[in-house]
Motif scaffolding. Structure first.
Motif, short mmCIF file in Angstrom:
data_model
loop_
_atom_site.label_atom_id
_atom_site.label_comp_id
_atom_site.label_asym_id
_atom_site.label_seq_id
_atom_site.Cartn_x
_atom_site.Cartn_y
_atom_site.Cartn_z
N GLY A 139 49.84 42.14 24.26
CA GLY A 139 48.79 41.51 25.05
C GLY A 139 48.21 40.24 24.47
N THR A 140 48.85 39.67 23.47
CA THR A 140 48.31 38.45 22.86
C THR A 140 48.82 37.21 23.56
N SER A 167 44.46 42.92 35.04
CA SER A 167 44.42 42.82 33.59
C SER A 167 45.76 42.32 33.03
N ALA A 177 48.56 50.33 24.73
CA ALA A 177 47.53 49.30 24.63
C ALA A 177 46.74 49.20 25.93
N TYR A 178 47.45 49.24 27.05
CA TYR A 178 46.75 49.19 28.35
C TYR A 178 45.82 50.41 28.50
N ARG A 208 44.43 52.23 26.24
CA ARG A 208 43.28 52.14 25.34
C ARG A 208 42.21 51.22 25.92
N VAL A 209 42.62 50.03 26.36
CA VAL A 209 41.68 49.05 26.89
C VAL A 209 41.07 49.55 28.21
N ALA A 210 41.87 50.24 29.02
CA ALA A 210 41.38 50.76 30.30
C ALA A 210 40.47 51.97 30.12
N GLY A 211 40.41 52.49 28.89
CA GLY A 211 39.54 53.62 28.60
C GLY A 211 40.09 54.97 29.04
N LEU A 263 46.93 43.05 30.19
CA LEU A 263 47.58 44.20 29.55
C LEU A 263 48.27 45.10 30.56
N TYR A 264 47.70 45.22 31.75
CA TYR A 264 48.35 45.99 32.82
C TYR A 264 49.68 45.32 33.18
N GLY A 274 42.08 47.89 37.52
CA GLY A 274 42.55 47.09 36.39
C GLY A 274 43.89 46.42 36.60
#
Length: 147
Positions: free
Chosen positions: A142-143, A85, A114-115, A117-120, A87-88, A82
């Motif tokens: 991340g917006t 990404s 946030a990273y 969460r999105v990365a699981g 967010l990363y 990731g």
């Protein structure tokens, strides 16, 4: 301190004077060392998250708690997935910026969360808000909206 050393040389025997000067110097060195330690501790406390971020870095592994910006940065730098990404990149940049005092610790924590969460990898029992907000103005992480 120099005045105290000069006063000691004006009175007493030479061996007593040398011992007293050594004591003064060691006290001064100890005081400086304690001040440096206190300053480092103050800096470390400013980089500590108000609440740890709980992640599960690999499936089947125990939960890891990230307590401060430097731990989050080390985790991100050791990550192999990731990396492209946004967010990363945001989390990495926020952590770097927090260390050099360009970003608030809370912003770095929010970006890292946030990273995760999105990365699981964010632990399910983690008490994180549904949407992470990076700053006091309420700009979502991340917006791409600069803050």
């Amino acid at each position: 301190m120099l005045a105290a050393a000069a006063l000691l040389f004006s009175v007493g025997s030479s061996s007593r004077k040398i011992g007293a000067v050594r004591n003064l110097l060691s006290c001064a060195a100890l005081t400086k060392a304690l001040q440096r330690r206190s300053e480092r501790a103050a800096i470390m406390n400013t980089l500590q998250f108000h609440m740890p971020v709980r992640i599960i870095p690999e499936r089947g592994r125990p939960v890891t708690e990230i307590y401060e910006v430097e731990e989050a940065l080390a985790f991100l730098q050791n990550r192999t997935e990731g990396l492209e990404s946004p967010l990363y990149q945001k989390a990495l940049n926020c952590c770097f910026d927090a260390i050099i005092d360009l970003e608030a610790t809370a912003d770095a924590r929010a970006a890292f969360t946030a990273y995760a969460r999105v990365a699981g990898i964010l632990a399910r029992d983690s008490t994180q808000p549904a949407i992470a907000f990076a700053n006091e103005a309420g700009t979502p992480i991340g917006t791409g909206i600069p803050h």
